[in-house]
Enzyme design. Structure first.
Site, PDB file in Angstrom:
ATOM      1  N   ASP A 219       0.822  -1.211   0.000  1.00 46.31           N
ATOM      2  CA  ASP A 219       0.000   0.000   0.000  1.00 46.31           C
ATOM      3  C   ASP A 219       0.854   1.259   0.000  1.00 46.31           C
ATOM      4  O   ASP A 219       0.616   2.204  -0.769  1.00 46.31           O
ATOM      5  CB  ASP A 219      -0.922  -0.023   1.230  1.00 46.31           C
ATOM      6  CG  ASP A 219      -2.244   0.663   0.957  1.00 46.31           C
ATOM      7  OD1 ASP A 219      -2.567   0.887  -0.223  1.00 46.31           O
ATOM      8  OD2 ASP A 219      -2.958   0.973   1.920  1.00 46.31           O
ATOM      9  N   ASP A 265      -9.065  -1.842   1.942  1.00 47.33           N
ATOM     10  CA  ASP A 265      -8.909  -1.272   3.275  1.00 47.33           C
ATOM     11  C   ASP A 265      -9.993  -1.744   4.228  1.00 47.33           C
ATOM     12  O   ASP A 265      -9.924  -1.476   5.432  1.00 47.33           O
ATOM     13  CB  ASP A 265      -8.937   0.261   3.195  1.00 47.33           C
ATOM     14  CG  ASP A 265      -7.788   0.812   2.380  1.00 47.33           C
ATOM     15  OD1 ASP A 265      -6.692   0.237   2.459  1.00 47.33           O
ATOM     16  OD2 ASP A 265      -7.998   1.798   1.651  1.00 47.33           O
TER      17      ASP A 265
END
Length: 377
Positions: A219, A265
């Site tokens: 990420d 997420d």
């Protein structure tokens, strides 16, 4: 996989937006607060209910309802596979026409979205059917081979109520396909997230740490190191993200200045939080300390992500804040309670033997927190 929380700069032109040089008016503080708060709430719902449903999904009679167990090897390879997929999508958007790619993806997610949404609403819809509803049972069976070598490929049992749910979900699917409306996008996104948390199971806490740690690096690199993830997120017309307009108060349902949150997420921390709920139940203490701790940690981590993004006006890798919170908080609690060994030695298995499933069911019903139960079909 999109896994970034993005907030377009006020007054900027988004990818796929107007190209005539016009800019959007700045969002109001009220609109921004509403968008952030709504994204946070939408992220929490599939994690909470998906975790509860994950406790029971191993009892499903259908092969399609059985959880998919993620091993440590799967967890180690996942960031590499996700990176290749993300880069591939980025190159596709650069080389080929965005319009045709999104048309193909829309059809693909149209089918997946209908199935996911139908599976999501089925337990809730059962409460609204009258007792005398003519409910017939059906079975879709697809096998390979014959005799002793006969092997089941698909064995799916469903009933008339499931068909009704499928019909309602198809209405949302047609709405999404024709209008690409943000509400239809979010309905599909929530369904994908809840199904992911429910059906993707980590086999132990160590595997969860490997997965979250690898995606933490993934990420951060793809958001801060390149513009790949944000570009794909804005170009990819598919329900792989939750969106909420910051100009809803000014434009109503036709608002188009969106803040967005990638489903990665939600699902990735969510399956770890669901694992901790099942670990809580395995302790047979009628408490769910680790579940509530990790759930509160998720709220803290996502709230911190939103705060940092608002301050610096730049898309943030949400897992940068969520991973340390979701792992760190429960580990600190385990240290305080002297249960670190129990936490990391907990190994999850999904028995196929009917007697074992029955035993598991009895233990689950005795340990599920009051007020969090849901009725069986």
């Amino acid at each position: 996989m999109d896994s970034a929380l993005s907030d377009p700069h006020n007054g900027s032109v988004e990818a796929g937006g107007p190209t005539n040089g016009t800019t959007r008016p700045p969002s109001t503080p009220e609109g921004i607060a509403l968008a952030y708060g709504s994204l946070l709430l939408m992220a929490l719902l599939p994690i909470f209910f998906g975790a509860l449903r994950s406790v029971r999904c191993a009892r499903g009679k259908n092969a399609s309802d059985m959880p998919e167990t993620i091993t440590s090897r799967d967890a180690a390879r996942f960031p590499i596979i996700a990176s290749c997929t993300l880069l591939g999508l980025y190159l596709f958007f650069k080389i080929f026409s965005q319009e045709y790619i999104n048309l193909l993806l829309s059809m693909y997610f149209f089918v997946l979205g209908i199935l996911a949404l139908s599976h999501t609403i089925s337990p809730f819809m059962n409460k609204f059917f009258p007792a005398n509803f003519p409910n017939r049972q059906y079975q879709l069976l697809f096998t390979q081979g014959s005799g002793e070598n006969k092997e089941e490929i698909i064995n799916y049992e469903f009933d008339t109520k499931d068909l009704v749910c499928l019909g309602l979900s198809s209405i949302v699917g047609v709405w999404y396909l024709l209008r690409k409306h943000w509400i239809a996008n979010n309905l599909f996104g929530l369904a994908f997230s809840l199904n992911g948390v429910e059906l993707l199971h980590l086999n132990n806490v160590s595997t969860g740490c490997i997965l979250l740690g690898g995606l933490f690096i993934y990420d951060v690199f793809w958001v801060f190191g390149t513009n790949v993830m944000v570009t794909v997120a804005k170009s990819f017309e598919a329900p792989i993200k939750l969106v909420f307009p910051q100009d809803l108060l000014e434009k109503g349902l036709e608002a188009d200045n969106f803040a967005m949150l990638g489903l990665g997420d939600i699902v990735i921390p969510g399956i770890f939080i669901a694992l901790l709920l099942r670990f809580d139940i395995s302790l047979k203490k009628n408490t769910h300390t680790y579940f509530y701790t990790s759930f509160a940690a998720y709220i803290f981590g996502l709230g911190l992500t939103i705060f940092i993004m608002h301050i610096f006006k730049h898309a943030q890798p949400a897992l940068l804040y969520l991973v340390p919170a979701c792992i760190g908080f429960p580990v600190l609690v385990a240290l305080a309670k002297g249960e670190v060994t129990e936490m990391f030695s907990y190994e999850e298995s999904h028995p196929k033997d009917p007697a074992a499933v029955t035993e598991s069911r009895e233990g689950t019903e005795a340990s599920t927190p009051r007020g969090l139960e849901k009725k069986e079909k």
